[in-house]
Design a protein around this motif. Sequence first.
Motif, PDB file in Angstrom:
ATOM      1  N   LEU A  59       0.838  -1.189   0.000  1.00 50.18           N
ATOM      2  CA  LEU A  59       0.000   0.000   0.000  1.00 50.18           C
ATOM      3  C   LEU A  59       0.873   1.239   0.000  1.00 50.18           C
ATOM      4  CD1 LEU A  59      -2.314  -1.328   2.787  1.00 50.18           C
ATOM      5  CD2 LEU A  59      -2.894  -1.156   0.381  1.00 50.18           C
ATOM      6  N   VAL A  60       0.390   2.283  -0.662  1.00 49.79           N
ATOM      7  CA  VAL A  60       1.075   3.563  -0.658  1.00 49.79           C
ATOM      8  C   VAL A  60       0.066   4.590  -0.158  1.00 49.79           C
ATOM      9  CG1 VAL A  60       2.268   5.295  -2.027  1.00 49.79           C
ATOM     10  CG2 VAL A  60       2.489   2.885  -2.630  1.00 49.79           C
ATOM     11  N   CYS A  61       0.367   5.221   0.956  1.00 50.40           N
ATOM     12  CA  CYS A  61      -0.535   6.242   1.513  1.00 50.40           C
ATOM     13  C   CYS A  61      -0.455   7.497   0.643  1.00 50.40           C
ATOM     14  CB  CYS A  61      -0.144   6.576   2.954  1.00 50.40           C
ATOM     15  SG  CYS A  61      -1.241   7.800   3.706  1.00 50.40           S
ATOM     16  N   ARG A  62      -1.610   7.989   0.200  1.00 50.22           N
ATOM     17  CA  ARG A  62      -1.637   9.201  -0.629  1.00 50.22           C
ATOM     18  C   ARG A  62      -1.250  10.434   0.162  1.00 50.22           C
ATOM     19  NH1 ARG A  62      -7.450   9.037  -3.193  1.00 50.22           N
ATOM     20  NH2 ARG A  62      -7.823   8.998  -0.986  1.00 50.22           N
ATOM     21  N   TRP A  63      -1.399  10.384   1.467  1.00 45.82           N
ATOM     22  CA  TRP A  63      -1.096  11.544   2.296  1.00 45.82           C
ATOM     23  C   TRP A  63       0.401  11.699   2.515  1.00 45.82           C
ATOM     24  CZ3 TRP A  63      -4.622  14.111   6.078  1.00 45.82           C
ATOM     25  CH2 TRP A  63      -5.948  14.007   5.680  1.00 45.82           C
ATOM     26  N   CYS A  64       1.029  10.633   2.973  1.00 52.05           N
ATOM     27  CA  CYS A  64       2.440  10.740   3.374  1.00 52.05           C
ATOM     28  C   CYS A  64       3.369   9.925   2.489  1.00 52.05           C
ATOM     29  CB  CYS A  64       2.607  10.327   4.832  1.00 52.05           C
ATOM     30  SG  CYS A  64       2.163   8.615   5.167  1.00 52.05           S
ATOM     31  N   GLU A  65       2.813   9.206   1.514  1.00 52.28           N
ATOM     32  CA  GLU A  65       3.561   8.418   0.544  1.00 52.28           C
ATOM     33  C   GLU A  65       4.386   7.286   1.162  1.00 52.28           C
ATOM     34  OE1 GLU A  65       5.660  11.192  -1.922  1.00 52.28           O
ATOM     35  OE2 GLU A  65       3.795  11.961  -2.754  1.00 52.28           O
ATOM     36  N   ARG A  66       3.994   6.841   2.363  1.00 46.86           N
ATOM     37  CA  ARG A  66       4.662   5.679   2.950  1.00 46.86           C
ATOM     38  C   ARG A  66       4.219   4.422   2.223  1.00 46.86           C
ATOM     39  NH1 ARG A  66       3.260   6.004   9.188  1.00 46.86           N
ATOM     40  NH2 ARG A  66       1.528   7.200   8.375  1.00 46.86           N
ATOM     41  N   VAL A  67       5.155   3.511   1.995  1.00 46.95           N
ATOM     42  CA  VAL A  67       4.839   2.199   1.426  1.00 46.95           C
ATOM     43  C   VAL A  67       4.789   1.229   2.585  1.00 46.95           C
ATOM     44  CG1 VAL A  67       5.607   0.368  -0.117  1.00 46.95           C
ATOM     45  CG2 VAL A  67       5.972   2.757  -0.743  1.00 46.95           C
ATOM     46  N   MET A  68       3.701   0.466   2.674  1.00 52.03           N
ATOM     47  CA  MET A  68       3.540  -0.443   3.799  1.00 52.03           C
ATOM     48  C   MET A  68       2.847  -1.718   3.354  1.00 52.03           C
ATOM     49  SD  MET A  68       0.627   1.935   5.344  1.00 52.03           S
ATOM     50  CE  MET A  68       1.185   3.216   4.266  1.00 52.03           C
ATOM     51  N   ASP A 114       0.739  -4.545   8.194  1.00 53.20           N
ATOM     52  CA  ASP A 114       1.263  -3.526   9.090  1.00 53.20           C
ATOM     53  C   ASP A 114       0.232  -2.466   9.455  1.00 53.20           C
ATOM     54  OD1 ASP A 114       3.694  -4.781   8.910  1.00 53.20           O
ATOM     55  OD2 ASP A 114       4.470  -3.420   7.381  1.00 53.20           O
ATOM     56  N   CYS A 115      -0.977  -2.557   8.947  1.00 54.12           N
ATOM     57  CA  CYS A 115      -1.974  -1.503   9.143  1.00 54.12           C
ATOM     58  C   CYS A 115      -2.799  -1.740  10.391  1.00 54.12           C
ATOM     59  CB  CYS A 115      -2.883  -1.419   7.928  1.00 54.12           C
ATOM     60  SG  CYS A 115      -1.953  -0.997   6.469  1.00 54.12           S
ATOM     61  N   PRO A 116      -3.096  -0.735  11.166  1.00 53.00           N
ATOM     62  CA  PRO A 116      -2.633   0.637  10.999  1.00 53.00           C
ATOM     63  C   PRO A 116      -1.175   0.782  11.431  1.00 53.00           C
ATOM     64  CG  PRO A 116      -3.959   0.469  12.973  1.00 53.00           C
ATOM     65  CD  PRO A 116      -3.981  -0.885  12.307  1.00 53.00           C
ATOM     66  N   VAL A 117      -0.496   1.770  10.884  1.00 50.64           N
ATOM     67  CA  VAL A 117       0.906   2.003  11.191  1.00 50.64           C
ATOM     68  C   VAL A 117       1.044   3.111  12.224  1.00 50.64           C
ATOM     69  CG1 VAL A 117       1.725   1.206   8.959  1.00 50.64           C
ATOM     70  CG2 VAL A 117       1.185   3.601   9.260  1.00 50.64           C
ATOM     71  N   ASP A 118       2.244   3.275  12.718  1.00 45.33           N
ATOM     72  CA  ASP A 118       2.539   4.310  13.703  1.00 45.33           C
ATOM     73  C   ASP A 118       2.245   5.689  13.104  1.00 45.33           C
ATOM     74  OD1 ASP A 118       3.576   5.857  15.740  1.00 45.33           O
ATOM     75  OD2 ASP A 118       5.658   5.504  15.174  1.00 45.33           O
ATOM     76  N   PRO A 119       1.436   6.517  13.769  1.00 48.15           N
ATOM     77  CA  PRO A 119       1.087   7.821  13.216  1.00 48.15           C
ATOM     78  C   PRO A 119       2.243   8.812  13.212  1.00 48.15           C
ATOM     79  CG  PRO A 119       0.140   7.581  15.388  1.00 48.15           C
ATOM     80  CD  PRO A 119       0.753   6.247  15.028  1.00 48.15           C
ATOM     81  N   GLY A 120       3.299   8.531  13.952  1.00 47.94           N
ATOM     82  CA  GLY A 120       4.410   9.464  14.071  1.00 47.94           C
ATOM     83  C   GLY A 120       5.102   9.808  12.772  1.00 47.94           C
ATOM     84  N   PRO A 121       5.420   8.822  11.887  1.00 48.47           N
ATOM     85  CA  PRO A 121       6.198   9.151  10.695  1.00 48.47           C
ATOM     86  C   PRO A 121       5.451   9.914   9.609  1.00 48.47           C
ATOM     87  CG  PRO A 121       6.361   6.815  11.218  1.00 48.47           C
ATOM     88  CD  PRO A 121       5.313   7.396  12.097  1.00 48.47           C
ATOM     89  N   CYS A 122       4.174  10.163   9.761  1.00 45.62           N
ATOM     90  CA  CYS A 122       3.419  10.837   8.706  1.00 45.62           C
ATOM     91  C   CYS A 122       4.000  12.234   8.478  1.00 45.62           C
ATOM     92  CB  CYS A 122       1.936  10.940   9.045  1.00 45.62           C
ATOM     93  SG  CYS A 122       0.964  11.635   7.692  1.00 45.62           S
ATOM     94  N   SER A 123       4.376  12.503   7.242  1.00 46.09           N
ATOM     95  CA  SER A 123       5.003  13.779   6.910  1.00 46.09           C
ATOM     96  C   SER A 123       4.123  14.633   6.000  1.00 46.09           C
ATOM     97  CB  SER A 123       6.350  13.524   6.231  1.00 46.09           C
ATOM     98  OG  SER A 123       6.153  12.766   5.060  1.00 46.09           O
ATOM     99  N   SER A 124       2.849  14.319   5.941  1.00 43.47           N
ATOM    100  CA  SER A 124       1.948  15.043   5.066  1.00 43.47           C
ATOM    101  C   SER A 124       1.727  16.467   5.573  1.00 43.47           C
ATOM    102  CB  SER A 124       0.598  14.326   4.998  1.00 43.47           C
ATOM    103  OG  SER A 124      -0.333  15.139   4.327  1.00 43.47           O
ATOM    104  N   PRO A 125       1.776  17.458   4.676  1.00 36.57           N
ATOM    105  CA  PRO A 125       1.478  18.818   5.093  1.00 36.57           C
ATOM    106  C   PRO A 125      -0.015  18.998   5.374  1.00 36.57           C
ATOM    107  CG  PRO A 125       1.886  18.744   2.735  1.00 36.57           C
ATOM    108  CD  PRO A 125       2.179  17.376   3.282  1.00 36.57           C
ATOM    109  N   TYR A 126      -0.826  18.028   4.968  1.00 36.05           N
ATOM    110  CA  TYR A 126      -2.275  18.101   5.170  1.00 36.05           C
ATOM    111  C   TYR A 126      -2.733  17.189   6.289  1.00 36.05           C
ATOM    112  CZ  TYR A 126      -1.466  19.880   0.524  1.00 36.05           C
ATOM    113  OH  TYR A 126      -0.956  20.560  -0.539  1.00 36.05           O
TER     114      TYR A 126
END
Length: 102
Positions: free
Chosen positions: A64-73, A77-89
């Motif tokens: 999976l690729v998150c459209r918000w933060c572009e993490r590949v997982m 692994d879902c849900p993943v740790d919310p800490g690494p999210c780098s989305s400006p939104y």
Amino acid sequence: MLLTTSGDRGMGLVLAVRSVTGLSVWRSKQLLEAAPTTVVDETWFEAAVKAAKRLNEVGARADLVCRWCERVMSPEDCPVDPGPCSSPYMAPTGCPASRPGS
């Protein structure tokens, strides 16, 4: 959802891609031959998790690729740790990858 490897490319895998995408058998086979490629784009995160799990069950490797933060997982692994999210939104609850499914 990103199809990274297509396994043995048997008919079961072609039918699984067809069930996930709604494409014809011929087009599903072409999609498998193009791996790595995007299989499902712009969909609800929970639907992408289900689709990735379906493809992984029949021998493909789908991530999976998150459209918000572009993490590949991996769907496992879902849900993943919310800490690494780098989305400006970033929403107050985190990106869709960091929220448990409903």
